[in-house]
Write a protein that holds these residues in place. Sequence first.
Motif, PDB file in Angstrom:
ATOM      1  N   LEU A 245       0.862  -1.175   0.000  1.00 11.11           N
ATOM      2  CA  LEU A 245       0.000   0.000   0.000  1.00 11.11           C
ATOM      3  C   LEU A 245       0.902   1.229   0.000  1.00 11.11           C
ATOM      4  O   LEU A 245       1.850   1.306   0.793  1.00 11.11           O
ATOM      5  CB  LEU A 245      -0.896  -0.010   1.240  1.00 11.11           C
ATOM      6  CG  LEU A 245      -1.712   1.256   1.520  1.00 11.11           C
ATOM      7  CD1 LEU A 245      -2.769   1.474   0.435  1.00 11.11           C
ATOM      8  CD2 LEU A 245      -2.364   1.156   2.898  1.00 11.11           C
ATOM      9  N   LEU A 246       0.630   2.181  -0.901  1.00  8.08           N
ATOM     10  CA  LEU A 246       1.442   3.388  -1.017  1.00  8.08           C
ATOM     11  C   LEU A 246       0.569   4.609  -0.795  1.00  8.08           C
ATOM     12  O   LEU A 246      -0.585   4.644  -1.223  1.00  8.08           O
ATOM     13  CB  LEU A 246       2.081   3.490  -2.405  1.00  8.08           C
ATOM     14  CG  LEU A 246       2.829   2.258  -2.935  1.00  8.08           C
ATOM     15  CD1 LEU A 246       3.290   2.507  -4.355  1.00  8.08           C
ATOM     16  CD2 LEU A 246       4.014   1.925  -2.049  1.00  8.08           C
ATOM     17  N   ALA A 247       1.131   5.629  -0.139  1.00  6.20           N
ATOM     18  CA  ALA A 247       0.432   6.891   0.053  1.00  6.20           C
ATOM     19  C   ALA A 247       1.289   8.026  -0.477  1.00  6.20           C
ATOM     20  O   ALA A 247       2.494   8.088  -0.201  1.00  6.20           O
ATOM     21  CB  ALA A 247       0.118   7.119   1.529  1.00  6.20           C
ATOM     22  N   ILE A 248       0.680   8.918  -1.243  1.00  7.98           N
ATOM     23  CA  ILE A 248       1.359  10.095  -1.766  1.00  7.98           C
ATOM     24  C   ILE A 248       1.053  11.264  -0.843  1.00  7.98           C
ATOM     25  O   ILE A 248      -0.118  11.594  -0.606  1.00  7.98           O
ATOM     26  CB  ILE A 248       0.890  10.417  -3.196  1.00  7.98           C
ATOM     27  CG1 ILE A 248       1.232   9.255  -4.137  1.00  7.98           C
ATOM     28  CG2 ILE A 248       1.505  11.713  -3.700  1.00  7.98           C
ATOM     29  CD1 ILE A 248       0.689   9.435  -5.542  1.00  7.98           C
ATOM     30  N   ASP A 249       2.088  11.894  -0.305  1.00  9.79           N
ATOM     31  CA  ASP A 249       1.962  13.013   0.624  1.00  9.79           C
ATOM     32  C   ASP A 249       2.521  14.289   0.006  1.00  9.79           C
ATOM     33  O   ASP A 249       3.295  14.239  -0.952  1.00  9.79           O
ATOM     34  CB  ASP A 249       2.726  12.713   1.922  1.00  9.79           C
ATOM     35  CG  ASP A 249       2.129  11.552   2.691  1.00  9.79           C
ATOM     36  OD1 ASP A 249       0.893  11.420   2.693  1.00  9.79           O
ATOM     37  OD2 ASP A 249       2.908  10.787   3.295  1.00  9.79           O
TER      38      ASP A 249
ATOM     39  N   GLU B  78      11.932  20.939  -3.152  1.00  9.28           N
ATOM     40  CA  GLU B  78      12.847  20.251  -4.057  1.00  9.28           C
ATOM     41  C   GLU B  78      12.292  18.938  -4.586  1.00  9.28           C
ATOM     42  O   GLU B  78      12.908  18.307  -5.438  1.00  9.28           O
ATOM     43  CB  GLU B  78      14.182  20.005  -3.356  1.00  9.28           C
ATOM     44  CG  GLU B  78      14.925  21.285  -2.981  1.00  9.28           C
ATOM     45  CD  GLU B  78      16.282  21.008  -2.393  1.00  9.28           C
ATOM     46  OE1 GLU B  78      16.622  19.813  -2.235  1.00  9.28           O
ATOM     47  OE2 GLU B  78      16.996  21.975  -2.086  1.00  9.28           O
ATOM     48  N   ALA B  79      11.153  18.498  -4.072  1.00 12.70           N
ATOM     49  CA  ALA B  79      10.543  17.249  -4.524  1.00 12.70           C
ATOM     50  C   ALA B  79       9.126  17.518  -5.006  1.00 12.70           C
ATOM     51  O   ALA B  79       8.448  18.435  -4.533  1.00 12.70           O
ATOM     52  CB  ALA B  79      10.537  16.217  -3.402  1.00 12.70           C
TER      53      ALA B  79
ATOM     54  N   SER C 133      10.318  12.170  -2.652  1.00 14.28           N
ATOM     55  CA  SER C 133      10.906  12.075  -1.312  1.00 14.28           C
ATOM     56  C   SER C 133      10.381  10.830  -0.606  1.00 14.28           C
ATOM     57  O   SER C 133       9.170  10.605  -0.552  1.00 14.28           O
ATOM     58  CB  SER C 133      10.557  13.324  -0.490  1.00 14.28           C
ATOM     59  OG  SER C 133      11.078  13.238   0.820  1.00 14.28           O
ATOM     60  N   SER C 134      11.291  10.010  -0.087  1.00 16.59           N
ATOM     61  CA  SER C 134      10.906   8.783   0.619  1.00 16.59           C
ATOM     62  C   SER C 134      11.617   8.713   1.963  1.00 16.59           C
ATOM     63  O   SER C 134      12.532   9.479   2.231  1.00 16.59           O
ATOM     64  CB  SER C 134      11.271   7.551  -0.218  1.00 16.59           C
ATOM     65  OG  SER C 134      12.662   7.308  -0.175  1.00 16.59           O
ATOM     66  N   ALA C 135      11.195   7.770   2.795  1.00 12.50           N
ATOM     67  CA  ALA C 135      11.851   7.572   4.083  1.00 12.50           C
ATOM     68  C   ALA C 135      13.303   7.156   3.920  1.00 12.50           C
ATOM     69  O   ALA C 135      14.120   7.333   4.823  1.00 12.50           O
ATOM     70  CB  ALA C 135      11.089   6.533   4.913  1.00 12.50           C
ATOM     71  N   ALA C 136      13.633   6.584   2.745  1.00 10.07           N
ATOM     72  CA  ALA C 136      15.008   6.159   2.476  1.00 10.07           C
ATOM     73  C   ALA C 136      15.837   7.274   1.852  1.00 10.07           C
ATOM     74  O   ALA C 136      17.020   7.082   1.577  1.00 10.07           O
ATOM     75  CB  ALA C 136      15.005   4.939   1.561  1.00 10.07           C
ATOM     76  N   GLY C 137      15.218   8.443   1.590  1.00 10.84           N
ATOM     77  CA  GLY C 137      15.934   9.555   0.987  1.00 10.84           C
ATOM     78  C   GLY C 137      15.309   9.982  -0.320  1.00 10.84           C
ATOM     79  O   GLY C 137      14.294   9.427  -0.755  1.00 10.84           O
TER      80      GLY C 137
END
Length: 297
Positions: A57-61, A67-68, A117-121
């Motif tokens: 499941l993916l959420a777009i925030d 910059e993103a 932008s993700s939690a991993a960078g």
Amino acid sequence: MRQTSVPSAGHSFAFHKMVGAGNDFVVVDARTRPFTPDADLVRWIADRRNGVGCDQLLAIDPAPDGEAAFAYRIWNADGGEVAQCGNGARCLALLWATELAPVQAQTQAQAQAFRMSSAAGPVEARVAGGAAAVSMGVPEFRPHLIPLHATSEATRYTIGLGDRSVRLGAVSMGNPHAVIVLEELGETALASAPVTTLGPAIERHPAFPERANVGFVQLLARDRVALRVWERGVGETLACGTGACAAVAVLADQGAVNELVNVDLPGGRLVVEWQGRGTPAWLSGPAGKVFEGKISL
């Protein structure tokens, strides 16, 4: 079979169903309405009998800075939140470029090349036609950053499983991966690899404190490998983008493959490009939208 309970009623939300090389995802656009699912809700959505059905499941925030284009979060089918998913990132990139980007951007170059932008960078993305490519970051081999319990970095690690030992490579692609080269297990074909038995045993081995994705890779040529992946919190999937990058990184670090490698998975072919330590791995391949809908609880 996963046991799920229907979450409490009281709200609804729209979603997009996306597929990338056989990996399937439910995507919720949470830029204007916060979406904070608990583990029960994630499991219910992911359930293929009672919910929509998906690997993740993916959420777009909203982007945390200018910059993103946007930020995203990921949950595995077991309800656990994770930092990265390669095919999921590719599907998000395609969805953004073709549907969600502001109208004025869709006719300009930024709709085809942008940053997520993700939690991993940060994740760089490129979209052309029906294919999406994403930069999955620099492969991390240092054990404490995978994380892996090991006294020092090595090209191969040996872990004990009852009365047997298994040799494997290990790397982080924003999430931990164990990579097993099938020849080292005496396997002659990918079809006979012990994915469903050895995979879960290694996933939860104490050597991996945050569990691990487990790849079984067969080297076919310097520019082609075949791969099956047991995904952490999901089980065996038709494809795994970070798993493809991890397998190529482990093999390339030993000089076994070229900088550009075709990775054949049960769900289709992905392409990984990696120029060596200190450089990011790029993942490309097909992606598409299957349908959209609305869930009312």
